[in-house]
Motif scaffolding. Structure first.
Motif, PDB file in Angstrom:
ATOM      1  N   VAL A   7     -18.930 -45.218   9.520  1.00 45.13           N
ATOM      2  CA  VAL A   7     -18.544 -44.354  10.639  1.00 45.13           C
ATOM      3  C   VAL A   7     -19.771 -43.750  11.301  1.00 45.13           C
ATOM      4  O   VAL A   7     -19.905 -43.752  12.537  1.00 45.13           O
ATOM      5  N   TYR A   8     -20.708 -43.237  10.503  1.00 46.85           N
ATOM      6  CA  TYR A   8     -21.892 -42.596  11.082  1.00 46.85           C
ATOM      7  C   TYR A   8     -22.808 -43.596  11.787  1.00 46.85           C
ATOM      8  O   TYR A   8     -23.470 -43.241  12.766  1.00 46.85           O
ATOM      9  N   LEU A   9     -22.829 -44.836  11.321  1.00 48.41           N
ATOM     10  CA  LEU A   9     -23.606 -45.866  12.013  1.00 48.41           C
ATOM     11  C   LEU A   9     -22.967 -46.214  13.362  1.00 48.41           C
ATOM     12  O   LEU A   9     -23.651 -46.331  14.377  1.00 48.41           O
ATOM     13  N   CYS A  10     -21.661 -46.339  13.369  1.00 42.88           N
ATOM     14  CA  CYS A  10     -20.949 -46.741  14.588  1.00 42.88           C
ATOM     15  C   CYS A  10     -20.917 -45.637  15.647  1.00 42.88           C
ATOM     16  O   CYS A  10     -20.959 -45.917  16.849  1.00 42.88           O
ATOM     17  N   PHE A  11     -20.850 -44.382  15.210  1.00 37.63           N
ATOM     18  CA  PHE A  11     -20.671 -43.288  16.149  1.00 37.63           C
ATOM     19  C   PHE A  11     -21.967 -42.580  16.524  1.00 37.63           C
ATOM     20  O   PHE A  11     -21.924 -41.563  17.226  1.00 37.63           O
ATOM     21  N   ALA A  12     -23.119 -43.103  16.104  1.00 31.49           N
ATOM     22  CA  ALA A  12     -24.400 -42.471  16.427  1.00 31.49           C
ATOM     23  C   ALA A  12     -24.597 -42.263  17.936  1.00 31.49           C
ATOM     24  O   ALA A  12     -25.033 -41.185  18.363  1.00 31.49           O
ATOM     25  N   PRO A  13     -24.278 -43.252  18.793  1.00 30.85           N
ATOM     26  CA  PRO A  13     -24.455 -43.031  20.242  1.00 30.85           C
ATOM     27  C   PRO A  13     -23.588 -41.876  20.776  1.00 30.85           C
ATOM     28  O   PRO A  13     -24.048 -41.094  21.615  1.00 30.85           O
ATOM     29  N   LEU A  14     -22.353 -41.771  20.301  1.00 31.74           N
ATOM     30  CA  LEU A  14     -21.485 -40.690  20.764  1.00 31.74           C
ATOM     31  C   LEU A  14     -21.972 -39.332  20.270  1.00 31.74           C
ATOM     32  O   LEU A  14     -21.859 -38.323  20.978  1.00 31.74           O
ATOM     33  N   ILE A  15     -22.518 -39.312  19.057  1.00 31.18           N
ATOM     34  CA  ILE A  15     -23.079 -38.055  18.533  1.00 31.18           C
ATOM     35  C   ILE A  15     -24.260 -37.614  19.396  1.00 31.18           C
ATOM     36  O   ILE A  15     -24.437 -36.425  19.681  1.00 31.18           O
ATOM     37  N   TYR A  16     -25.053 -38.598  19.836  1.00 27.26           N
ATOM     38  CA  TYR A  16     -26.195 -38.293  20.722  1.00 27.26           C
ATOM     39  C   TYR A  16     -25.712 -37.662  22.031  1.00 27.26           C
ATOM     40  O   TYR A  16     -26.263 -36.648  22.489  1.00 27.26           O
ATOM     41  N   LEU A  17     -24.680 -38.244  22.636  1.00 28.78           N
ATOM     42  CA  LEU A  17     -24.152 -37.721  23.894  1.00 28.78           C
ATOM     43  C   LEU A  17     -23.593 -36.307  23.713  1.00 28.78           C
ATOM     44  O   LEU A  17     -23.783 -35.436  24.562  1.00 28.78           O
ATOM     45  N   PHE A  18     -22.924 -36.088  22.592  1.00 30.98           N
ATOM     46  CA  PHE A  18     -22.390 -34.763  22.286  1.00 30.98           C
ATOM     47  C   PHE A  18     -23.523 -33.753  22.158  1.00 30.98           C
ATOM     48  O   PHE A  18     -23.455 -32.645  22.702  1.00 30.98           O
ATOM     49  N   CYS A  19     -24.551 -34.124  21.422  1.00 29.87           N
ATOM     50  CA  CYS A  19     -25.699 -33.235  21.199  1.00 29.87           C
ATOM     51  C   CYS A  19     -26.388 -32.906  22.522  1.00 29.87           C
ATOM     52  O   CYS A  19     -26.750 -31.758  22.778  1.00 29.87           O
ATOM     53  N   ARG A  20     -26.559 -33.902  23.370  1.00 24.71           N
ATOM     54  CA  ARG A  20     -27.219 -33.690  24.664  1.00 24.71           C
ATOM     55  C   ARG A  20     -26.418 -32.758  25.561  1.00 24.71           C
ATOM     56  O   ARG A  20     -26.982 -31.949  26.302  1.00 24.71           O
ATOM     57  N   GLN A  21     -25.083 -32.855  25.479  1.00 26.72           N
ATOM     58  CA  GLN A  21     -24.225 -32.047  26.347  1.00 26.72           C
ATOM     59  C   GLN A  21     -24.218 -30.572  25.956  1.00 26.72           C
ATOM     60  O   GLN A  21     -24.346 -29.690  26.814  1.00 26.72           O
ATOM     61  N   PHE A  22     -24.087 -30.285  24.667  1.00 25.24           N
ATOM     62  CA  PHE A  22     -23.872 -28.906  24.237  1.00 25.24           C
ATOM     63  C   PHE A  22     -25.099 -28.250  23.600  1.00 25.24           C
ATOM     64  O   PHE A  22     -25.155 -27.023  23.492  1.00 25.24           O
ATOM     65  N   LEU A  23     -26.064 -29.048  23.144  1.00 27.90           N
ATOM     66  CA  LEU A  23     -27.255 -28.475  22.521  1.00 27.90           C
ATOM     67  C   LEU A  23     -28.482 -28.913  23.301  1.00 27.90           C
ATOM     68  O   LEU A  23     -28.769 -28.388  24.355  1.00 27.90           O
ATOM     69  N   SER A  24     -29.192 -29.894  22.779  1.00 23.95           N
ATOM     70  CA  SER A  24     -30.359 -30.442  23.471  1.00 23.95           C
ATOM     71  C   SER A  24     -30.662 -31.812  22.880  1.00 23.95           C
ATOM     72  O   SER A  24     -30.549 -32.007  21.667  1.00 23.95           O
ATOM     73  N   ALA A  25     -31.046 -32.757  23.731  1.00 22.93           N
ATOM     74  CA  ALA A  25     -31.386 -34.100  23.245  1.00 22.93           C
ATOM     75  C   ALA A  25     -32.567 -34.038  22.277  1.00 22.93           C
ATOM     76  O   ALA A  25     -32.707 -34.902  21.398  1.00 22.93           O
ATOM     77  N   ASP A  26     -33.409 -33.011  22.418  1.00 28.50           N
ATOM     78  CA  ASP A  26     -34.568 -32.862  21.522  1.00 28.50           C
ATOM     79  C   ASP A  26     -34.138 -32.603  20.080  1.00 28.50           C
ATOM     80  O   ASP A  26     -34.894 -32.855  19.142  1.00 28.50           O
ATOM     81  N   PHE A  27     -32.926 -32.071  19.901  1.00 23.59           N
ATOM     82  CA  PHE A  27     -32.424 -31.767  18.560  1.00 23.59           C
ATOM     83  C   PHE A  27     -31.775 -32.976  17.877  1.00 23.59           C
ATOM     84  O   PHE A  27     -31.412 -32.883  16.704  1.00 23.59           O
TER      85      PHE A  27
END
Length: 409
Positions: free
Chosen positions: A71-91
């Motif tokens: 699951v974590y391998l498959c959803f890595a791109p979506l986790i990135y988009l989530f992080c960029r939206q609400f936190l920061s891509a740097d994180f």
């Protein structure tokens, strides 16, 4: 477990309200994604462990961790988009590593709970939630090397979760000794069993995600409508009100719930009655006792933090506390229904509560323009869930038949 939440309360004094809002969103994101991506698979593993004996238990554990890894391998791109939206891509890298480690170490903690290894599970919990908190406080407050920041907290949190995961893996190997190659081998993985588990878990997931949306979506809605400063204020009150949930979960639910499920699975009527009464009594006493204590201590806590922004919206805290009281009381009908595999009777109340929560958040935050709207939405949702689950349990319970010290339904 309370150490991490008390730490969240502690750092609110030393961080700007807006920065504290960013930290609150990070914690919320980790917690929510763990539940979303975990797909409630642990609920299947837990029931199988409690109903199985010997080394056969390890098969279910291994399948669970293989599933989570995929699951974590498959959803890595979506986790990135989530992080960029609400936190920061740097994180993203640190956030992703922490998410995986925190989730895996939490699953190991749960597994040892269901093995009735409470000392072992508490050791893992100490690394996840206590040790790194002590170390970061020494860094900032004693040695004065750094100041509190989201980045520093993220670093120490990763450290704690990493060691919790390593120790948990080692202790799991000790619990099921075998050649190391077999322990990590994929040769005995049966994906049809994983598919079967998902068919059981996904309906439960609907209820869990509904609950987590009630608990956490308000912070993201507040961020979008009102900004991170209001998230910080709401996060402080929510963290403090959640102390009652943490204590109830740690000293009541996790201690009694596995025994309650086991007594039902093995159809031991006397044990079932004993643990049901024990669960009800301790749930009520601990919930109301801690809630009263929190209601009294919130005022000196706010005086200590000494930020006027928090004092302005103190009503929000009491609304959240009332909501949490009803949430904890709903655990009794929830786990009784769960014990009898009546998961669907838990799902409908959660879904209805979730829709009510999101609707009230959008309406009240827009019109009131402060966090009181979100607090009203949360309290109303948990009150509704309590009454609906209680009704469902009474309807099911009246059809239970007890004969010769056993039950049938």
């Amino acid at each position: 477990m309370g150490a991490k939440f008390l730490f969240a309360l502690y750092v609110s004094k030393f961080m700007q309200v807006e920065e504290y809002g960013e930290y609150t969103l990070m914690v919320t994101s980790i917690t929510f994604l763990m539940f979303l991506l975990g797909l409630d698979y642990y609920s299947y593993t837990a029931r199988e462990i409690l109903a199985t004996s010997g080394d056969k238990k390890f098969v279910f554990i291994k399948h669970q961790f293989v599933f989570h890894s995929l699951v974590y391998l498959c959803f890595a791109p979506l986790i990135y988009l989530f992080c960029r939206q609400f936190l920061s891509a740097d994180f993203f890298i640190a956030f992703y590593v922490l998410l995986v480690l925190e989730h895996f170490s939490q699953e190991l903690y749960r597994i040892f709970i269901f093995h009735d290894k409470h000392l072992t599970s508490n050791i893992l919990l100490a690394f996840r939630t206590f040790l790194w908190v002590v170390l970061i406080c020494l860094d900032v407050q004693v040695f004065e090397i750094h100041s509190f920041s989201t980045e520093l907290i993220l670093t120490y949190w990763i450290f704690g979760s990493f060691f919790s995961f390593l120790i948990g893996l080692f202790l799991l190997y000790k619990e099921y000794p075998q050649p190391m190659a077999n322990f990590f081998s994929f040769s005995d993985i049966d994906f049809s069993k994983i598919r079967k588990a998902l068919m059981i878990c996904i309906p439960i997931l609907v209820g869990t995600i509904s609950y987590k949306l009630i608990e956490y979506s308000d912070r993201f809605i507040i961020d979008i409508i009102l900004g991170k400063e209001q998230v910080g204020i709401y996060g402080l009150f929510s963290n403090y009100a959640n102390v009652v949930n943490i204590i109830v979960n740690t000293v009541v639910t996790l201690m009694i719930f596995p025994k309650l499920v086991s007594s039902v699975k093995k159809k031991r009527y006397q044990e079932y009655i004993f643990y049901k009464k024990k669960f009800r009594k301790e749930l009520i006493l601990v919930t109301f006792g801690i809630s009263i204590l929190l209601a009294i201590t919130i005022f000196p806590v706010l005086d200590w933090i000494n930020k006027e922004e928090y004092n302005t919206f103190i009503t929000g805290f009491f609304l959240l506390l009332i909501g949490n009281v009803f949430l904890n009381l709903s655990f009794l009908p929830h786990y009784l229904l769960y014990s009898f595999n009546k998961d669907k009777k838990n799902i409908a109340p959660m879904v209805l509560g979730m829709f009510l929560n999101i609707a009230l958040n959008l309406i009240l935050l827009f019109f009131l323009e402060n966090i009181i709207g979100a607090a009203i939405a949360t309290a109303a949702s948990f009150i509704l869930i309590y009454f609906l689950k209680t009704i469902n349990w009474f309807r099911f319970n009246k059809d239970l038949i007890f004969e010769n010290g056993q039950y049938s339904s």
